[in-house]
Design an enzyme around this catalytic site. Structure first.
Site, PDB file in Angstrom:
ATOM      1  N   SER A   1       3.466  -2.215  10.264  1.00 13.24           N
ATOM      2  CA  SER A   1       4.911  -2.275  10.532  1.00 13.24           C
ATOM      3  C   SER A   1       5.544  -3.612  10.146  1.00 13.24           C
ATOM      4  CB  SER A   1       5.215  -1.922  11.993  1.00 13.24           C
ATOM      5  OG  SER A   1       4.817  -0.589  12.267  1.00 13.24           O
TER       6      SER A   1
ATOM      7  N   GLY B   1       2.576   2.142  10.764  1.00  9.04           N
ATOM      8  CA  GLY B   1       3.549   3.219  10.620  1.00  9.04           C
ATOM      9  C   GLY B   1       4.271   3.581  11.904  1.00  9.04           C
TER      10      GLY B   1
ATOM     11  N   HIS C   1      -9.539   0.912   4.913  1.00 10.57           N
ATOM     12  CA  HIS C   1      -8.282   1.127   5.644  1.00 10.57           C
ATOM     13  C   HIS C   1      -8.550   2.062   6.828  1.00 10.57           C
ATOM     14  CE1 HIS C   1      -4.228   2.427   6.596  1.00 10.57           C
ATOM     15  NE2 HIS C   1      -3.801   1.371   5.940  1.00 10.57           N
TER      16      HIS C   1
ATOM     17  N   GLU D   1      -6.972   4.479   7.917  1.00 15.73           N
ATOM     18  CA  GLU D   1      -6.754   5.901   7.615  1.00 15.73           C
ATOM     19  C   GLU D   1      -7.982   6.496   6.928  1.00 15.73           C
ATOM     20  OE1 GLU D   1      -2.953   5.449   5.674  1.00 15.73           O
ATOM     21  OE2 GLU D   1      -2.100   4.858   7.600  1.00 15.73           O
TER      22      GLU D   1
ATOM     23  N   GLY E   1       2.814  -1.186   4.246  1.00 15.28           N
ATOM     24  CA  GLY E   1       2.837   0.240   3.911  1.00 15.28           C
ATOM     25  C   GLY E   1       4.246   0.705   3.604  1.00 15.28           C
ATOM     26  N   GLY E   2       4.892   1.301   4.592  1.00 15.23           N
ATOM     27  CA  GLY E   2       6.206   1.918   4.406  1.00 15.23           C
ATOM     28  C   GLY E   2       7.224   1.039   3.697  1.00 15.23           C
TER      29      GLY E   2
ATOM     30  N   GLU F   1      -5.250  -5.036  10.616  1.00 17.11           N
ATOM     31  CA  GLU F   1      -4.243  -3.998  10.814  1.00 17.11           C
ATOM     32  C   GLU F   1      -4.545  -3.242  12.102  1.00 17.11           C
ATOM     33  OE1 GLU F   1      -2.328  -2.792   6.838  1.00 17.11           O
ATOM     34  OE2 GLU F   1      -4.162  -1.653   7.024  1.00 17.11           O
TER      35      GLU F   1
ATOM     36  N   ASN G   1       0.868  -1.184   0.000  1.00 20.32           N
ATOM     37  CA  ASN G   1       0.000   0.000   0.000  1.00 20.32           C
ATOM     38  C   ASN G   1       0.903   1.231   0.000  1.00 20.32           C
ATOM     39  OD1 ASN G   1      -1.770   2.064   0.606  1.00 20.32           O
ATOM     40  ND2 ASN G   1      -2.300   1.300   2.652  1.00 20.32           N
ATOM     41  N   TRP G   2       0.990   1.877  -1.144  1.00 23.97           N
ATOM     42  CA  TRP G   2       1.880   3.042  -1.262  1.00 23.97           C
ATOM     43  C   TRP G   2       1.307   4.294  -0.582  1.00 23.97           C
ATOM     44  CZ3 TRP G   2       4.826   3.568  -6.607  1.00 23.97           C
ATOM     45  CH2 TRP G   2       5.789   2.549  -6.683  1.00 23.97           C
ATOM     46  N   LYS G   3       0.039   4.222  -0.190  1.00 25.71           N
ATOM     47  CA  LYS G   3      -0.622   5.395   0.422  1.00 25.71           C
ATOM     48  C   LYS G   3      -0.426   6.614  -0.469  1.00 25.71           C
ATOM     49  CE  LYS G   3      -0.209   3.138   4.847  1.00 25.71           C
ATOM     50  NZ  LYS G   3      -0.147   3.256   6.294  1.00 25.71           N
TER      51      LYS G   3
HETATM   52  P1  PGA Z   1       2.876   0.219   7.597  1.00 27.95           P
HETATM   53  O1  PGA Z   1       1.378   0.421   6.990  1.00 27.95           O
HETATM   54  O2  PGA Z   1       3.398  -1.065   7.002  1.00 27.95           O
HETATM   55  O3  PGA Z   1       3.633   1.419   7.124  1.00 27.95           O
HETATM   56  O4  PGA Z   1       2.736   0.141   9.066  1.00 27.95           O
HETATM   57  C1  PGA Z   1       0.518  -0.668   6.796  1.00 27.95           C
HETATM   58  C2  PGA Z   1      -0.792  -0.196   6.243  1.00 27.95           C
HETATM   59  O5  PGA Z   1      -1.290   0.858   6.654  1.00 27.95           O
HETATM   60  O6  PGA Z   1      -1.375  -0.876   5.368  1.00 27.95           O
END
Ligand code: PGA
Length: 247
Positions: free
Chosen positions: A210, A171, A95, A97, A231-232, A165, A11-13
């Protein structure tokens, strides 16, 4: 019932421009043989370019959200049909977010899942508790409630995945312990079986929050963990490949 094929989705966000496609191409080039399905989910602006860059590779492309309606006067929103038309085959929905930042309820997420099915996209439905909810001992109730509310009955017989998640792990570099992950994944599996019968065992339950090359092997080999939503660490091909290799 055979074990579901693992899915590793990045997930590149809200990161990435055209130049970042080099990382996506490096993922495809470095994939080698893996038992996992692999996908990258960039911003809507990059879906078409990424789908073009990754055509004829084993890396699928996904969206990060969609609107429930197929078209209309919804300035700034993107329909599932448009994401599909741009070349995506999956879409992340619900998600945290979006649940937190855009007030998305379980019912809204469920309507987006129906939109994804209508458009022929495979939904990745995200659930997860906040730190306050975990501390209050509510993690299992919150997560299984989100599963019940966000997954419509129409998913029966369709391909989809659920991503657990924990909001506090996204993050932050923090991750739950392996027994904590397994406890929630088993509860999600039991809920899916309650909802869909034996077919509820067929789809992977991803862990997200993470995930990095150094913790991927332990997480991915935990009971009922069928992949990861990353994500990251999905922004750099080397890191993402390190996670894929841990499957
Ligand atoms: P993260 O994000 O790996 O940066 O913690 C995961 C996500 O939000 O899908």
């Amino acid at each position: 019932m055979t074990t579901p094929q693992p899915l590793i989705a990045g997930n590149w966000k809200m990161n990435g421009v055209s130049a970042s496609l080099a990382e996506a191409k490096a993922v495809a080039a470095g994939l080698g043989s893996t038992s996992a399905r692999v996908a990258l989910c960039p911003s809507a602006t990059l879906i078409a370019q990424m789908a073009w860059a990754l055509k004829d590779t084993a890396v699928a492309v996904g969206g990060q959200d969609c609107r429930a309606e197929p078209s209309g006067a919804f300035t700034g929103d993107v329909a599932a049909e448009q994401i599909k038309d741009a070349g995506a085959s999956l879409v992340i929905l619900g998600h945290s977010e979006r649940r937190a930042g855009h007030g998305e309820t379980d019912a809204l997420v469920a309507s987006k899942v129906l939109a994804a099915l209508r458009a022929g996209l495979e939904p990745i439905v995200c659930v997860g508790e906040t730190l306050e909810q975990r501390k209050a001992g509510e993690a299992l109730a919150v997560v299984t409630g989100q599963v019940r509310g966000s997954l419509p009955a129409e998913l029966a017989g369709k391909a989809y995945s659920v991503a657990y998640e924990p909001v506090w792990a996204i993050g932050t570099g923090l991750t739950p312990t392996t027994p904590e992950i397994e406890e929630v994944h088993r509860a999600i599996r039991a809920t899916l079986v309650e909802m869909f019968g034996e077919a509820g065992r067929a789809m992977p339950i991803l862990y997200g929050g993470s995930v990095k090359p150094s913790n991927a092997a332990e997480i991915l080999h935990a009971d009922e963990v069928g992949g990861a939503l990353v994500g990251g660490a999905a922004l750099k091909a080397e890191d993402f490949l390190g996670i894929i290799r841990a499957v």
